[in-house]
Motif scaffolding. Structure first.
Motif, mmCIF file in Angstrom:
data_model
loop_
_atom_site.group_PDB
_atom_site.id
_atom_site.type_symbol
_atom_site.label_atom_id
_atom_site.label_comp_id
_atom_site.label_asym_id
_atom_site.label_seq_id
_atom_site.Cartn_x
_atom_site.Cartn_y
_atom_site.Cartn_z
ATOM 1 N N LEU A 52 0.824 -1.206 0.000
ATOM 2 C CA LEU A 52 0.000 0.000 0.000
ATOM 3 C C LEU A 52 0.861 1.259 0.000
ATOM 4 C CD1 LEU A 52 -2.914 -0.886 2.456
ATOM 5 C CD2 LEU A 52 -2.946 -0.838 -0.044
ATOM 6 N N VAL A 53 1.953 1.231 0.744
ATOM 7 C CA VAL A 53 2.842 2.390 0.769
ATOM 8 C C VAL A 53 3.436 2.630 -0.619
ATOM 9 C CG1 VAL A 53 5.030 3.272 1.689
ATOM 10 C CG2 VAL A 53 3.344 2.232 3.219
ATOM 11 N N ALA A 54 3.835 1.562 -1.293
ATOM 12 C CA ALA A 54 4.392 1.697 -2.646
ATOM 13 C C ALA A 54 3.341 2.221 -3.614
ATOM 14 C CB ALA A 54 4.930 0.354 -3.123
ATOM 15 N N ARG A 55 2.118 1.683 -3.522
ATOM 16 C CA ARG A 55 1.044 2.135 -4.410
ATOM 17 C C ARG A 55 0.721 3.591 -4.176
ATOM 18 N NH1 ARG A 55 -4.385 3.937 -2.825
ATOM 19 N NH2 ARG A 55 -5.801 3.491 -4.552
ATOM 20 N N ASN A 56 0.619 4.004 -2.908
ATOM 21 C CA ASN A 56 0.281 5.391 -2.593
ATOM 22 C C ASN A 56 1.392 6.345 -3.025
ATOM 23 O OD1 ASN A 56 -2.078 4.449 -1.430
ATOM 24 N ND2 ASN A 56 -1.279 4.493 0.645
ATOM 25 N N THR A 57 2.635 5.919 -2.849
ATOM 26 C CA THR A 57 3.769 6.753 -3.262
ATOM 27 C C THR A 57 3.754 6.971 -4.771
ATOM 28 O OG1 THR A 57 5.103 5.964 -1.394
ATOM 29 C CG2 THR A 57 6.284 6.910 -3.266
ATOM 30 N N ARG A 58 3.459 5.892 -5.504
ATOM 31 C CA ARG A 58 3.399 6.012 -6.969
ATOM 32 C C ARG A 58 2.285 6.963 -7.404
ATOM 33 N NH1 ARG A 58 0.033 3.581 -10.196
ATOM 34 N NH2 ARG A 58 -0.530 2.000 -8.636
ATOM 35 N N LEU A 59 1.110 6.831 -6.801
ATOM 36 C CA LEU A 59 -0.009 7.692 -7.175
ATOM 37 C C LEU A 59 0.283 9.150 -6.846
ATOM 38 C CD1 LEU A 59 -3.171 5.628 -6.160
ATOM 39 C CD2 LEU A 59 -2.415 6.230 -8.465
ATOM 40 N N ALA A 60 0.914 9.406 -5.705
ATOM 41 C CA ALA A 60 1.241 10.785 -5.340
ATOM 42 C C ALA A 60 2.162 11.417 -6.370
ATOM 43 C CB ALA A 60 1.876 10.820 -3.947
ATOM 44 N N ALA A 61 3.120 10.627 -6.860
ATOM 45 C CA ALA A 61 4.034 11.142 -7.881
ATOM 46 C C ALA A 61 3.310 11.377 -9.198
ATOM 47 C CB ALA A 61 5.194 10.168 -8.072
ATOM 48 N N GLU A 62 2.449 10.430 -9.592
ATOM 49 C CA GLU A 62 1.724 10.572 -10.849
ATOM 50 C C GLU A 62 0.786 11.780 -10.833
ATOM 51 O OE1 GLU A 62 -0.280 6.919 -11.543
ATOM 52 O OE2 GLU A 62 1.551 5.796 -12.039
ATOM 53 N N LEU A 63 0.221 12.073 -9.673
ATOM 54 C CA LEU A 63 -0.721 13.187 -9.552
ATOM 55 C C LEU A 63 -0.024 14.516 -9.265
ATOM 56 C CD1 LEU A 63 -3.448 11.327 -7.489
ATOM 57 C CD2 LEU A 63 -3.766 12.257 -9.795
ATOM 58 N N GLY A 64 1.294 14.493 -9.126
ATOM 59 C CA GLY A 64 2.029 15.725 -8.880
ATOM 60 C C GLY A 64 1.753 16.333 -7.519
ATOM 61 N N LEU A 65 1.513 15.498 -6.507
ATOM 62 C CA LEU A 65 1.187 15.995 -5.174
ATOM 63 C C LEU A 65 2.465 16.147 -4.354
ATOM 64 C CD1 LEU A 65 -2.035 13.910 -4.412
ATOM 65 C CD2 LEU A 65 -1.873 16.308 -5.095
ATOM 66 N N GLY A 66 3.150 17.259 -4.559
ATOM 67 C CA GLY A 66 4.352 17.534 -3.791
ATOM 68 C C GLY A 66 4.033 17.699 -2.314
ATOM 69 N N GLY A 67 4.916 17.219 -1.460
ATOM 70 C CA GLY A 67 4.716 17.325 -0.017
ATOM 71 C C GLY A 67 3.959 16.170 0.586
ATOM 72 N N LEU A 68 3.450 15.245 -0.236
ATOM 73 C CA LEU A 68 2.724 14.068 0.252
ATOM 74 C C LEU A 68 3.635 12.852 0.148
ATOM 75 C CD1 LEU A 68 0.223 12.534 1.215
ATOM 76 C CD2 LEU A 68 -0.554 12.458 -1.170
ATOM 77 N N THR A 69 3.961 12.258 1.289
ATOM 78 C CA THR A 69 4.834 11.099 1.317
ATOM 79 C C THR A 69 4.197 9.988 2.144
ATOM 80 O OG1 THR A 69 6.037 11.921 3.250
ATOM 81 C CG2 THR A 69 6.910 12.498 1.076
ATOM 82 N N PHE A 70 4.704 8.779 1.965
ATOM 83 C CA PHE A 70 4.190 7.622 2.688
ATOM 84 C C PHE A 70 5.366 6.827 3.242
ATOM 85 C CE2 PHE A 70 0.918 8.866 -0.250
ATOM 86 C CZ PHE A 70 -0.239 8.769 0.513
ATOM 87 N N ALA A 71 5.155 6.240 4.423
ATOM 88 C CA ALA A 71 6.227 5.513 5.089
ATOM 89 C C ALA A 71 5.696 4.202 5.646
ATOM 90 C CB ALA A 71 6.813 6.354 6.224
#
Length: 412
Positions: free
Chosen positions: A221-240
């Motif tokens: 889930l962390v990998a999926r969310n990280t990928r989506l954040a990058a694809e959507l250009g959501l700077g400042g949103l990270t997952f751990a």
């Protein structure tokens, strides 16, 4: 079915370039291996003194302060040239609303286009700057398409954002005055669709942006969310990857979210929020097995039930529902003892999700380091008597042992 990309984009061109027909359009995300010059572009018609124009607003998505640019283009060659430039950007998603239809285009990993079209009966073009928005986050935002959010999820998002704004309004104003990013942590974020929505919305309210961290134990889930954040250009949103108990974002926290964390994971998240002295906490509890098990054990052991209320736990289905109510009542008492104002509210209609209770808490102190007020002895007594009457000790009391003056009750 996938189709060639270039012809599909060409069919969007007349829809985007016609301010008489267009309602709104958004291009966002990035294709595999590509980097658009802007993270997001929004087009809509506006009525200016000079007449109807196609307005194009772009953002680079950078933090802490994203750069946005707005330009108004006359219909005809000027608008077409602006549209051509945007269609040449390697956006991964386009959402286009016209008076007649809604068109969604998504670029696949192989570079083809998946296009979905549907009628848009009753739509009107938005051409007035003063027209009120009905949604805090536009239902046409590509974010929803990327997350696979249906209409029910979008209603949940809007309802949740309104509750978030109600709880965090003072904190947002304080952070804005300090000129720094808002710091948000979502504990047990899961698929994180509310995390994505909260970040998108809050980023638009604060010039310095938002730093959001989603924590979950599942690497996939962390990998999926990280990928989506990058694809959507959501700077400042990270997952751990990590546990709630081990989460330590550092640098202080302004808002803690715990949305549908299972059973006592909600208690873990609330305890972390109290330990961090987070000014704002929003928790949407999921299952409540812990207190329900204690009620079952007390009944099986023949312990006296408070009269005349024993009937509340006589039947299994009623005992399960009562456990939900009792758990969140005890949690709200403990948060109040920790210095929070607490409201337990319904954040979305039960038709959309049965897990619709939200604990909305705001610290009573205006200081970031917490509240040093006296212990509410009457509330402490109320909490102790309620827990003792039903022979339960909530998990949050265990988590806060040594932090709050919570009576030591035996757990069955």
């Amino acid at each position: 079915m996938p189709e060639p990309l270039e012809p599909a984009l060409a069919r969007l061109r007349p829809l985007l370039a016609d301010p008489e027909r267009l309602v709104r359009a958004v291009g966002a995300g990035r294709r595999r291996g590509a980097h658009p010059s802007v993270a997001r572009a929004e087009l809509r018609p506006v009525r200016l003194k000079a007449g109807l124009r196609l307005q194009v607003k772009t953002s680079d998505g950078q933090t802490p302060v994203p750069t946005t640019r707005t330009a108004n283009h006359a219909a005809g060659a000027d608008a077409q040239q602006a549209v051509d430039a945007l269609l040449a950007e390697p956006f991964a998603n386009w959402h286009v609303e016209t008076r007649d239809e809604v068109v969604q285009l998504r670029v696949t990993k192989s570079g083809d286009a998946q296009v979905h079209r549907q009628a848009a009966a009753g739509r009107e073009a938005v051409t007035d700057h003063d027209r009120a928005r009905r949604h805090l986050l536009d239902p046409g935002d590509p974010l929803f398409g990327a997350l696979g959010a249906d209409a029910d999820k979008r209603r949940q998002v809007d309802a949740f954002l309104r509750q978030l704004l109600a709880a965090a309004g003072r904190t947002i104003e304080r952070v804005r005055a300090e000129g720094r990013p808002l710091r948000v942590v979502d504990l047990g974020c899961g698929n994180a669709y509310l995390t994505f929505a909260a970040h998108r919305y809050l980023a638009g309210l604060l010039p310095a942006g938002v730093h959001t961290v989603g924590v979950d134990v599942r690497p996939d889930l962390v990998a999926r969310n990280t990928r989506l954040a990058a694809e959507l250009g959501l700077g400042g949103l990270t997952f751990a990857i990590g546990t709630i108990e081990g989460a330590g974002p550092g640098g202080g926290v302004d808002v803690v979210l715990a949305l549908h964390a299972c059973d006592t994971a909600t208690d873990d998240a609330l305890a972390r929020a109290v330990a961090w002295r987070a000014p704002v906490v929003l928790a949407a509890p999921c299952c409540h097995h812990d207190v329900q098990r204690q009620l079952d054990d007390a009944r099986a052991a023949g312990l006296a039930q408070p009269e005349p209320h024993a009937a509340l736990v006589r039947h299994p289905i009623l005992r399960e529902r009562f456990a939900d109510v009792l758990t969140d009542t005890l949690r709200s008492q403990l948060l109040r003892l920790a210095g929070y104002r607490v409201d337990v509210v319904e954040f979305v209609d039960s038709r959309h999700t049965p897990r619709n209770a939200l604990l909305r808490a705001e610290h009573r102190s205006d200081r970031a380091d917490g509240w040093d007020g006296p212990v509410d002895e009457a509330l402490l007594k109320e909490h102790a008597e309620l827990a003792a009457a039903w022979h339960v000790r909530p998990a949050l009391a265990d988590r806060l042992d040594g932090v709050l003056p919570v009576p030591t009750g035996a757990r069955r």
